[in-house]
Design an enzyme around this catalytic site. Sequence first.
Site, PDB file in Angstrom:
ATOM      1  N   LYS A  77       0.847  -1.193   0.000  1.00  0.00           N
ATOM      2  CA  LYS A  77       0.000   0.000   0.000  1.00  0.00           C
ATOM      3  C   LYS A  77       0.884   1.246   0.000  1.00  0.00           C
ATOM      4  CE  LYS A  77      -3.813   2.011   2.742  1.00  0.00           C
ATOM      5  NZ  LYS A  77      -4.642   1.793   3.960  1.00  0.00           N
ATOM      6  N   SER A 153      -9.341   1.581   3.163  1.00  0.00           N
ATOM      7  CA  SER A 153      -8.550   2.404   2.266  1.00  0.00           C
ATOM      8  C   SER A 153      -7.509   1.596   1.495  1.00  0.00           C
ATOM      9  CB  SER A 153      -7.839   3.499   3.076  1.00  0.00           C
ATOM     10  OG  SER A 153      -6.956   2.932   4.048  1.00  0.00           O
ATOM     11  N   SER A 177      -9.587  -0.781   7.277  1.00  0.00           N
ATOM     12  CA  SER A 177      -9.003  -0.719   5.938  1.00  0.00           C
ATOM     13  C   SER A 177      -8.356  -2.013   5.476  1.00  0.00           C
ATOM     14  CB  SER A 177      -7.970   0.412   5.865  1.00  0.00           C
ATOM     15  OG  SER A 177      -8.601   1.656   6.085  1.00  0.00           O
TER      16      SER A 177
END
Length: 597
Positions: A77, A153, A177
């Site tokens: 990420k 996210s 997330s």
Amino acid sequence: MRTTINLDIPSLLQAYRSGDLTPATVVSHLLQRAAEFSHHNAWIHLASEEELAPYLERLQQASPDELPLYGVPFAVKDNIDVAGMPTTAACEAYRYQPERHAAVVEALVGAGAIPLGKTNLDQFATGLVGTRSPEPWGACRNSFNTDYVSGGSSSGSAVATALGLVSFALGTDTAGSGRVPAAFNNVIGLKPTLGRLSVRGVVPACQSLDCVAIFARTAQQAQSVLTVASVPDPEDPWQLQAPIGNRPMPSQFRFGVPSDEQLDFDSDEGARALFAKSVHQLESLGGEKVTVDFQPFLDAAKLLYEGPWVAERYLATSPLIQEQPEALMEVTRGVISQGANGSAADAFRAQYRLKALKHEADRVWEQVDVMLTPTTPTIYTIDQLKQEPVARNSRLGTYTNFMNLLDYSAISVPSGFLDTGLPLGCTLFMPAFQDEALLALASRLHPLACNTVGALEDTLDSPALTATAGTIEVLVCGAHLTGLPLNHQLTSRNAVLSETTETASCYRMYLLAGGPPLRPGMVRDESGGTSLPVEIWRVPADQFGSFVGGIPAPLGIGQVKLADGRWVSGFICEPIGLEGAEEITHLGGWRGFLQSR
């Protein structure tokens, strides 16, 4: 769709050992495959072959037998640093080039894994939808249907795993997330215990609540990654050491579910049916359903965005908001800017409220061993989200926002598919540092819900894990049996009953001299013994020494043969202890002796 290379970690390692594949071949294939799925917007930075060359060159000097993740491709990420690749947190104005890996990336690379690139995310990890990423990257789209949200996210990490672009991926999880995008893309999403993995090199969102999450094809592979990533980092003040004596999951367990009136599916009856199916599947694994009051958890969830913790997001981004507010998306700026308000009094008031809610919520562990909830109430199309971007984003956090505030470990497990063809997940959670027990239970639940991986046609290969990591099995036959006077020596050490069984038919039992408490001695006699009833308990390894240290002579721990041929550690008696002892073998074990009195 089907991948031409099996990306399961054990399969990859076997292919490398046999010479059927090389890491260079796998990387080249995956870079081409990633280009085919560019419309999903999973990547912010996909590494070039030149950037990946040093990783491949290093592996030429090693082998799969030396490195546990040799040549295993993974995604990161883009709020976690990878040396030599830009970190943006989905904000171009924030871009920087780290010279050093984040601690978790460093551990994985050290084990032979190859970072294929940086994945898309809701800007500054603020959101649960995957659409809060500006151009040139754009909304990350669901791996099954690009009309639907991918979840956030950590959207790109889940989508990359689900599309077969990597074997696993790293995300972060502050409010859900690491679990919401896993549920929306039919993969495992592990949110380890807060503080278990180092967060050095991770862009802060709410620094006191941030943790690194793992997306994987199966729970077994998530366990492999977690084991490698769990490296002590003396430079990280947020990392915690696991406490001693964690309680393992019992074989017969109780699982809690919210009451019907406390379950929210946003009118999605298909989602309700999938969760009911997960409940039945958990029961089929030996679980006993217990309905619990879920209100303390729901109230704690509201604190995350309605309380002062938003101030932590503001602290992390305040220079950019103050100097270049236009650099942030309007919705992101709106959420984070709320953190500029409030006072120290508000912060303490919320801490007091959270303390009370945790005290109330933790009472559930007196009734159950694990909790089961939906991961989200439902899933939305991107158009539906645009109609109510804030409200629907918040609703997706119904079952996730409280987890780090209350200090629980959690895992999202695929639970099947809606009539639309979109997947959803259920969540298992337990107290802190019960990650292995959760993974073991998830490895048994997952195959009952589906037989494919992510959005692929790849057949799910998910061998069940055992929850015995960090424990030692001990056979007891006398006063340590359940309900008897010395059983507390086991339960006070967080030992759990594993099974009730019998020895092989070659043991005799004697009532030893002395007491109280009365104690039996069990000895092996191949010439004329019998089977005796016993219990096997799992004792935390760090408590085993103190337990054994309290065993008085002539008793001790040795190997005992069971009726099914297994050998386990258990109570045995030295021959000298039989002096003055009375044989009670014919009474059928210690409980039989007690009943005879």
